[in-house]
Design a protein around this motif. Structure first.
Motif, short mmCIF file in Angstrom:
data_model
loop_
_atom_site.label_atom_id
_atom_site.label_comp_id
_atom_site.label_asym_id
_atom_site.label_seq_id
_atom_site.Cartn_x
_atom_site.Cartn_y
_atom_site.Cartn_z
N UNK A 1 -2.90 13.61 7.79
CA UNK A 1 -3.31 12.60 6.81
C UNK A 1 -2.51 11.31 6.98
N UNK A 2 -1.21 11.45 7.20
CA UNK A 2 -0.37 10.25 7.33
C UNK A 2 -0.69 9.50 8.62
N UNK B 1 -2.22 5.76 8.90
CA UNK B 1 -1.50 4.73 9.66
C UNK B 1 -2.39 4.10 10.71
N UNK B 2 -3.17 4.90 11.41
CA UNK B 2 -4.07 4.40 12.44
C UNK B 2 -5.10 3.44 11.84
N UNK C 1 5.06 8.00 2.10
CA UNK C 1 6.05 9.01 1.69
C UNK C 1 5.34 10.28 1.22
N UNK C 2 4.23 10.58 1.86
CA UNK C 2 3.47 11.79 1.56
C UNK C 2 4.19 12.99 2.17
N UNK D 1 0.87 -1.17 0.00
CA UNK D 1 0.00 0.00 0.00
C UNK D 1 0.90 1.22 0.00
N UNK D 2 0.60 2.19 -0.86
CA UNK D 2 1.44 3.39 -0.93
C UNK D 2 0.61 4.64 -0.66
N UNK D 3 1.11 5.46 0.24
CA UNK D 3 0.57 6.78 0.50
C UNK D 3 1.63 7.78 0.04
#
Length: 213
Positions: free
Chosen positions: A90-91, A95-96, A69-70, A4-6
């Motif tokens: 947002x990150x 994650x939560x 990596x936002x 999953x990529x953010x």
């Protein structure tokens, strides 16, 4: 592995997507973005989301590892408040949710000298995020603190100047621990840390050692 990529549309994120596409051990790649980046690959599933409305996408956060990596600059964000929302809120919220959904691993790109008690806004945000992520119940948490980045085709004049200055000092043997780093080195290190399930905080020298090929 299901990744999953953010932050898939950023400089590191673009290299990370390509790294994962080329890796035969990666079966699926889910990217969460605000705008469609137009990635056409059978491995990649694109989720176009509003990060302020997590109830609409939280159940789609399914996988083995989140790569986060936002990030943005104050200039691009328009204000400190907006930068904080993108770089921290947002990150952390993502994650939560990932932890609640049972994702076991989290790989975060932070920044050199990140410190929750820093007097500097940017390094304080990064430090606060690191500390918050560490409190979440992931099995493995890897935090990367890269130095100044060498981004492909960057238009940021201040970034170009920083890279040039550091490279000058590097040539005469100074500031070797903070020599500029290519974004693809960070991306490769992220993948290697996820595959080896290494936890910890990784400083520039560690990222160079793991990420350079």
């Amino acid at each position: 592995m299901r990744a999953i990529i953010l932050g898939a549309t950023g400089a590191i994120g673009k290299d990370l997507v390509q790294e994962l596409i080329n890796d035969d051990t990666i079966e699926q790649i889910a990217i969460f973005v605000r705008r469609d980046p137009g990635i056409n690959n059978e491995k990649v599933t694109t989720h176009i989301v509003d990060f302020d409305q997590s109830d609409k996408w939280r159940l789609s956060v399914q996988g083995d590892v989140v790569f986060s990596c936002m990030g943005t600059t104050r200039k691009a964000a328009g204000s400190k408040e907006n930068q904080y929302k993108i770089d921290y809120t947002y990150q952390y919220n993502f994650a939560k949710i990932a932890a609640e959904q049972g994702v076991p691993s989290f790989v975060l790109v932070s920044a050199a000298m990140a410190n929750a008690n820093s007097h500097f806004f940017y390094t304080r945000i990064k430090g606060e995020l690191e500390e918050a992520i560490k409190q979440l119940p992931f099995q493995h948490i890897s935090i990367l603190r890269p130095p100044v980045l060498i981004r492909k085709n960057t238009t940021r004049s201040s970034e170009k100047l920083s890279v040039s200055i550091l490279q000058f000092f590097n040539k005469i043997g100074l500031l070797q621990s903070q020599r500029p780093m290519k974004t693809e080195v960070v991306a490769h290190c992220m993948v290697e840390l996820a595959k080896t399930e290494k936890s910890g905080v990784f400083e520039p020298k560690d990222i160079f050692k793991i990420g350079e090929r």
